[in-house]
Design a protein around this motif. Structure first.
Motif, PDB file in Angstrom:
ATOM      1  N   GLY A 120       1.925  -0.579   4.417  1.00 33.88           N
ATOM      2  CA  GLY A 120       1.883   0.561   3.907  1.00 33.88           C
ATOM      3  C   GLY A 120       3.330   1.182   4.174  1.00 33.88           C
ATOM      4  N   ASP A 149       0.690  -1.344  -0.116  1.00 36.35           N
ATOM      5  CA  ASP A 149      -0.152   0.016  -0.028  1.00 36.35           C
ATOM      6  C   ASP A 149       0.934   1.147   0.080  1.00 36.35           C
ATOM      7  N   ASP A 150       2.153   1.126  -0.122  1.00 32.17           N
ATOM      8  CA  ASP A 150       3.100   2.448  -0.109  1.00 32.17           C
ATOM      9  C   ASP A 150       3.326   2.771  -1.434  1.00 32.17           C
TER      10      ASP A 150
END
Length: 306
Positions: free
Chosen positions: A275, A244-245
């Motif tokens: 993330g 999710d980064d």
């Protein structure tokens, strides 16, 4: 979430923090604080680091045993103590036999120092770590001369920059970058985070970028990674990112592709659901979080008798 951007006043204060402010009431329980001289910066100057000795280090039966060192580099706008969760994870892995006993060292870097000498030499963080900290650690602790380096975000950039540039210092160990901040353009970083190191010079940024180092040192890295003596004198490399980064995954994938193109074997993993949080990325790896270091240092023969 965009990176934290300090005020100029806040940043100026942080840029003087070669020694992390120590507070016994808030110090991580699993770490010990220490300082070291930094002659690179001039007489009477010091830096700081945290460390954790491996299980059994103080045992009478191990007084002649020497250990690898794993350096852990914190992210931007953070301090050395940021790595306390990684220390907890790796210490548990040592106790479980998933990785060999190693000395863990967490240096204090500058908040936006990038583990690179600033273009104007005002902040020589790279030279301080390589020329001052590493020799200090080797004379203070029973080290074997084998090292690994890992970092998160800006520290991930640092682990790649230092690990690739000085790869010969990490033979027999490895280079691990967790969500490394390796965007291709300075324009993609807030100016306050890059000005003190790069002074707006894309050329200096490019010269020191892991992409450039991987390309320019491809033959030496390829030889190290594929060495027949890999288990004792080789080098392992891994790139980690959170799924999710979205800000960094493309840049990390690009470095992985370049390493493939120049024939440098490495491990690459994108952790779903994580993330820009190193503890979630490591947790998402399961046993492979420490397993990489088990392979890099070697479960057998990890420590040596002096």
């Amino acid at each position: 979430m965009p990176p934290f951007t300090p005020s100029p006043e806040h940043l100026e204060k942080l840029n003087l923090e070669w020694v992390e402010p120590y507070d016994a009431d808030t110090a991580p329980a699993n770490l010990t604080f220490a300082t070291y001289d930094t002659p690179v910066r001039g007489p009477g100057t010091q830096g700081s680091y945290w460390y954790r000795l491996p299980p059994g280090y103080a045992d009478e039966t191990n007084v002649s045993t020497r250990y690898p060192v794993l350096y852990w580099l914190h992210g931007g706008m953070a301090r050395g103590s940021q790595g306390a969760k990684a220390v907890a994870l790796y210490t548990a892995a040592m106790e479980a036999g998933q990785m060999p006993p190693v000395i863990l060292v967490l240096p204090q870097g500058l908040p936006v120092g990038w583990y690179l000498n600033s273009i104007d030499r005002k902040y020589p963080i790279e030279d301080v770590l390589i020329k001052d900290l590493l020799p200090h650690v080797d004379t203070t602790f029973r080290t074997s001369g084998v090292r690994g380096i890992e970092g998160f975000s800006m520290g991930g950039y640092g682990s790649l920059h230092l690990g690739l540039r000085y790869h010969e210092l990490f033979l027999g160990g490895g280079i691990s970058a967790i969500a490394p901040a390796i965007l291709s353009s300075l324009k993609d970083e807030p100016q306050v985070r890059i000005w003190d190191t790069f002074r707006g010079s894309q050329a200096y940024y490019d010269e020191n970028h892991p992409l450039t180092l991987a390309t320019n040192k491809a033959e030496a890295l390829r030889t190290a990674v594929t060495s027949p003596e890999r288990e004792t004198r080789g080098l392992r490399i891994r790139l980690l990112s959170g799924g999710d980064d979205l800000r960094l995954t493309d840049a990390i994938a690009r470095l992985s592709s370049v390493l493939d193109e120049v024939g440098v074997p490495h491990e690459r993993q994108d952790v779903p659901g994580a993330g820009h949080e190193y503890d979630l990325i490591l947790a998402g790896l399961g046993d492979n979080a420490a397993g990489f270091w088990g392979r890099a240092f070697g479960i057998k023969g990890e420590a040596s008798a002096s």
